[in-house]
Design a protein around this motif. Structure first.
Motif, PDB file in Angstrom:
ATOM      1  N   ASP A  43       0.804  -1.223   0.000  1.00 37.77           N
ATOM      2  CA  ASP A  43       0.000   0.000   0.000  1.00 37.77           C
ATOM      3  C   ASP A  43       0.837   1.273   0.000  1.00 37.77           C
ATOM      4  O   ASP A  43       0.283   2.369   0.040  1.00 37.77           O
ATOM      5  N   THR A  44       2.156   1.130   0.016  1.00 36.17           N
ATOM      6  CA  THR A  44       3.000   2.318   0.143  1.00 36.17           C
ATOM      7  C   THR A  44       4.154   2.280  -0.851  1.00 36.17           C
ATOM      8  O   THR A  44       4.580   1.213  -1.284  1.00 36.17           O
ATOM      9  N   GLN A  45       4.622   3.454  -1.192  1.00 32.89           N
ATOM     10  CA  GLN A  45       5.817   3.579  -2.030  1.00 32.89           C
ATOM     11  C   GLN A  45       6.989   4.125  -1.224  1.00 32.89           C
ATOM     12  O   GLN A  45       8.042   4.458  -1.788  1.00 32.89           O
ATOM     13  N   SER A  46       6.828   4.194   0.080  1.00 34.71           N
ATOM     14  CA  SER A  46       7.858   4.754   0.953  1.00 34.71           C
ATOM     15  C   SER A  46       8.866   3.672   1.342  1.00 34.71           C
ATOM     16  O   SER A  46       8.497   2.656   1.926  1.00 34.71           O
ATOM     17  N   GLN A  47      10.123   3.891   1.023  1.00 29.89           N
ATOM     18  CA  GLN A  47      11.161   2.924   1.389  1.00 29.89           C
ATOM     19  C   GLN A  47      11.273   2.735   2.902  1.00 29.89           C
ATOM     20  O   GLN A  47      11.338   1.593   3.369  1.00 29.89           O
ATOM     21  N   PRO A  48      11.289   3.808   3.701  1.00 29.64           N
ATOM     22  CA  PRO A  48      11.364   3.605   5.159  1.00 29.64           C
ATOM     23  C   PRO A  48      10.178   2.813   5.715  1.00 29.64           C
ATOM     24  O   PRO A  48      10.350   1.989   6.606  1.00 29.64           O
ATOM     25  N   ARG A  49       8.983   3.076   5.157  1.00 33.13           N
ATOM     26  CA  ARG A  49       7.797   2.359   5.631  1.00 33.13           C
ATOM     27  C   ARG A  49       7.900   0.875   5.295  1.00 33.13           C
ATOM     28  O   ARG A  49       7.633   0.020   6.140  1.00 33.13           O
ATOM     29  N   ILE A  50       8.302   0.547   4.083  1.00 32.59           N
ATOM     30  CA  ILE A  50       8.451  -0.858   3.693  1.00 32.59           C
ATOM     31  C   ILE A  50       9.539  -1.526   4.519  1.00 32.59           C
ATOM     32  O   ILE A  50       9.397  -2.672   4.966  1.00 32.59           O
ATOM     33  N   ALA A  51      10.634  -0.819   4.758  1.00 32.76           N
ATOM     34  CA  ALA A  51      11.730  -1.380   5.550  1.00 32.76           C
ATOM     35  C   ALA A  51      11.285  -1.680   6.976  1.00 32.76           C
ATOM     36  O   ALA A  51      11.629  -2.725   7.540  1.00 32.76           O
ATOM     37  N   SER A  52      10.520  -0.758   7.573  1.00 31.45           N
ATOM     38  CA  SER A  52      10.058  -0.987   8.946  1.00 31.45           C
ATOM     39  C   SER A  52       9.102  -2.170   9.006  1.00 31.45           C
ATOM     40  O   SER A  52       9.157  -2.983   9.950  1.00 31.45           O
ATOM     41  N   LEU A  53       8.231  -2.310   7.995  1.00 30.45           N
ATOM     42  CA  LEU A  53       7.333  -3.463   7.942  1.00 30.45           C
ATOM     43  C   LEU A  53       8.132  -4.757   7.760  1.00 30.45           C
ATOM     44  O   LEU A  53       7.797  -5.793   8.341  1.00 30.45           O
ATOM     45  N   ALA A  54       9.179  -4.697   6.961  1.00 32.09           N
ATOM     46  CA  ALA A  54      10.025  -5.872   6.734  1.00 32.09           C
ATOM     47  C   ALA A  54      10.705  -6.305   8.026  1.00 32.09           C
ATOM     48  O   ALA A  54      10.748  -7.506   8.347  1.00 32.09           O
ATOM     49  N   PHE A  55      11.234  -5.362   8.770  1.00 32.27           N
ATOM     50  CA  PHE A  55      11.900  -5.703  10.033  1.00 32.27           C
ATOM     51  C   PHE A  55      10.903  -6.300  11.031  1.00 32.27           C
ATOM     52  O   PHE A  55      11.220  -7.247  11.745  1.00 32.27           O
ATOM     53  N   MET A  56       9.702  -5.724  11.067  1.00 28.99           N
ATOM     54  CA  MET A  56       8.681  -6.268  11.957  1.00 28.99           C
ATOM     55  C   MET A  56       8.340  -7.701  11.571  1.00 28.99           C
ATOM     56  O   MET A  56       8.259  -8.591  12.429  1.00 28.99           O
ATOM     57  N   ALA A  57       8.156  -7.938  10.286  1.00 31.13           N
ATOM     58  CA  ALA A  57       7.801  -9.276   9.812  1.00 31.13           C
ATOM     59  C   ALA A  57       8.911 -10.277  10.101  1.00 31.13           C
ATOM     60  O   ALA A  57       8.651 -11.408  10.538  1.00 31.13           O
ATOM     61  N   MET A  58      10.145  -9.905   9.873  1.00 29.77           N
ATOM     62  CA  MET A  58      11.261 -10.827  10.101  1.00 29.77           C
ATOM     63  C   MET A  58      11.438 -11.120  11.596  1.00 29.77           C
ATOM     64  O   MET A  58      11.799 -12.241  11.978  1.00 29.77           O
TER      65      MET A  58
END
Length: 516
Positions: free
Chosen positions: A170-185
């Motif tokens: 839902d986002t094109q923001s790199q920081p937002r995707i990165a934070s979601l990735a860290f949470m998921a991992m």
């Protein structure tokens, strides 16, 4: 479109089902409703000490951790230590831990079901989300997930990690995707410490986040360290466990139980595998059969804006199935890990018309009809556990208990020590498990019996289809020579026998005679 319409929309295909009440309720209502449904559905099982077999072991090991014993060193099993630490935490809640773990498991089910609802609602209506969430809860009862099996717990973590992946679309923001990735991992790293197989889904989710970052133009020189950080984060709980066992000097025991043992298990015969597959297909046919149809429908009707959701769900489903298959054995509760993506996948098939009604019946009525009888027999199990505990306790105050074949929970209920670190009956009785122990089963059985346990528990018929004849003969000889039958208790599907050491039985009779 009016506020009183729930819309199932994929491309130009629109089918409207009018549910004014659903759309007028506040945004938190589905989660409350799902939580209440989970609690009420699982309420009949609360307090059942023998709800399933594996979780009895987990609770006993969790209890023994609080008394200073170590998994793999003092108590052997191949599950990751995180699962046992979870049950140790449950024991801190008080009581005997039985109803406590069942309540926590219910909370995990409610979380997973709520995430299923949330993901379905991205592309479908409230009714579809609710049916998918309820189908998950009902199917757990059919697939031996009524209590606290490992996937019942870690599915909550995996589902939340998958939700983070969907949110990254839902986002094109790199920081937002990165934070979601860290949470998921981080979530997947914890899930792996409940059972190692979620690493398969973790690999896919990790690749998805990297692809999303590449899509939003993250350069390669930043993508590579990002990937390394995600891998380290996912492995951190397991690396911490390895480091701890290395620090205390028991790394060899940890490695043998967690990693080496799985490759030494003797495979089941082909006919056993076929029977397992048959049972899984029958029990979960309501989500398995419509899945290909649902996948094709989603592909044909997905608009470009939602195509990423399609590929994410399809990939999650495939990798979850791969994790189930790679285990080699197809126990029904192993399939629990596949249920969240499957329930989400088939949700759009719930629609107006006869076929939609048929799908609703399949998803909700089929698992309800297949719910096992023991689901409703909590009082009978509680009574049997009480009778067994009363029969065993007088003989294990100064000696240990040996459950050769019977409920592992008896170690907890009687507060008895164990005569061996192999306290799960399957380990010394099942020819499939024996090669994985890392020791000679017959030598361990001889040592165990030589310690002269105060009581031995057996059953009228084995729980597993095949029984090791070597250890069985040793136990039978010891019972004939040194033990006397003191109790015979019916536990629904089997009769459990309690044998007391003759010396202790005679002493108890002598004391009772003088007392009278």
């Amino acid at each position: 479109m009016s506020a009183t319409t729930v819309t199932i929309s994929y491309g130009d295909v629109r089918r409207n089902i009018r549910h004014p009440t659903l759309e007028m309720l506040p945004g938190w209502w589905p989660f409350l409703l799902i939580a209440v449904f989970c609690f009420l559905l699982r309420l009949p099982t609360f307090g059942n000490p023998m709800l399933d077999y594996d979780e009895q072991l987990y609770l006993v090991v969790g209890d023994r951790i609080l008394h200073g014993q170590l998994p793999y060193v003092d108590l052997w099993d191949r599950k990751p230590v995180g699962l046992f630490l979870f049950y140790a935490g449950v024991r801190l809640l008080g009581g005997n831990g039985i109803i406590q773990y069942q309540l926590i498991a219910t909370l995990c089910v409610a979380i997973t079901s709520s995430v299923i609802w949330s993901i379905v609602r991205r592309n479908a209506g409230a009714l579809q989300g609710f049916v998918a969430a309820i189908a998950y809860v009902l199917l757990l009862n059919v697939l031996s997930g009524m209590g606290g099996q490992a996937p019942v717990i870690y599915n909550a973590l995996t589902a939340c990690a998958a939700w983070a992946a969907f949110r990254s679309n839902d986002t094109q923001s790199q920081p937002r995707i990165a934070s979601l990735a860290f949470m998921a991992m981080a979530l997947m790293g914890i899930a792996i410490q409940f059972k190692y197989t979620p690493f398969v889904e973790g690999i896919f989710l990790g690749m998805w986040f990297l692809w999303r970052l590449w899509k939003v133009s993250m350069p390669l020189h930043r993508l590579i360290p990002m990937a390394a950080a995600m891998i380290i984060l996912a492995l951190l709980p397991t690396l911490a466990a390895i480091a701890y066992y290395a620090w205390i000097g028991h790394l060899d025991a940890f490695i043998q139980a967690n990693f080496i043992s799985v490759f030494h298990r003797k495979p089941f015969p082909v006919e056993t595998h076929l029977l397992q597959v048959k049972f899984v297909l029958i029990k979960a046919i309501c989500v398995i059969a419509p899945a290909p149809w649902a996948l094709i429908l989603r592909w044909r009707q997905s608009n470009p804006a939602k195509l990423e959701d399609f590929w994410l769900l399809a990939g999650w489903t495939v990798f979850a199935v791969a994790g189930f298959i790679m285990l080699g054995d197809f126990y029904d509760f192993y399939f629990i890990t596949v249920l969240p993506p499957l329930c989400i996948l088939v949700a759009p098939l719930v629609r107006a018309g006869r076929m939609g009604f048929f799908i609703i019946c399949m998803l909700c009525l089929w698992p309800a009809l297949l719910t096992p009888p023991n689901y409703f027999r909590t009082k009978a199990y509680e009574k049997a556990a009480q009778q067994l505990t009363q029969a065993i306790t007088p003989y294990v105050t100064d000696r240990c208990l040996y459950v050769y074949d019977g409920p592992t929970i008896l170690y907890l209920l009687t507060h008895a020590c164990s005569s061996s670190r192999y306290i799960y009956p399957d380990h010394l009785t099942n020819p499939t498990e024996i090669p994985a122990l890392g020791v000679s089963a017959e030598a361990e059985e001889a040592r165990l019996l030589a310690s002269r346990p105060g009581a031995i528990v057996t059953a009228d018929r084995p729980l597993v289809p095949r029984v090791d004849s070597g250890t069985q003969k040793q136990v039978q000889a010891a019972l004939a020579r040194d033990y006397v039958l003191v109790a015979r208790v019916s536990v629904i599907e089997r009769v459990i026998y309690v044998w007391a050491l003759k010396d202790l039985r005679h002493r108890a009779a002598h004391i009772a005679g003088h007392g009278s």
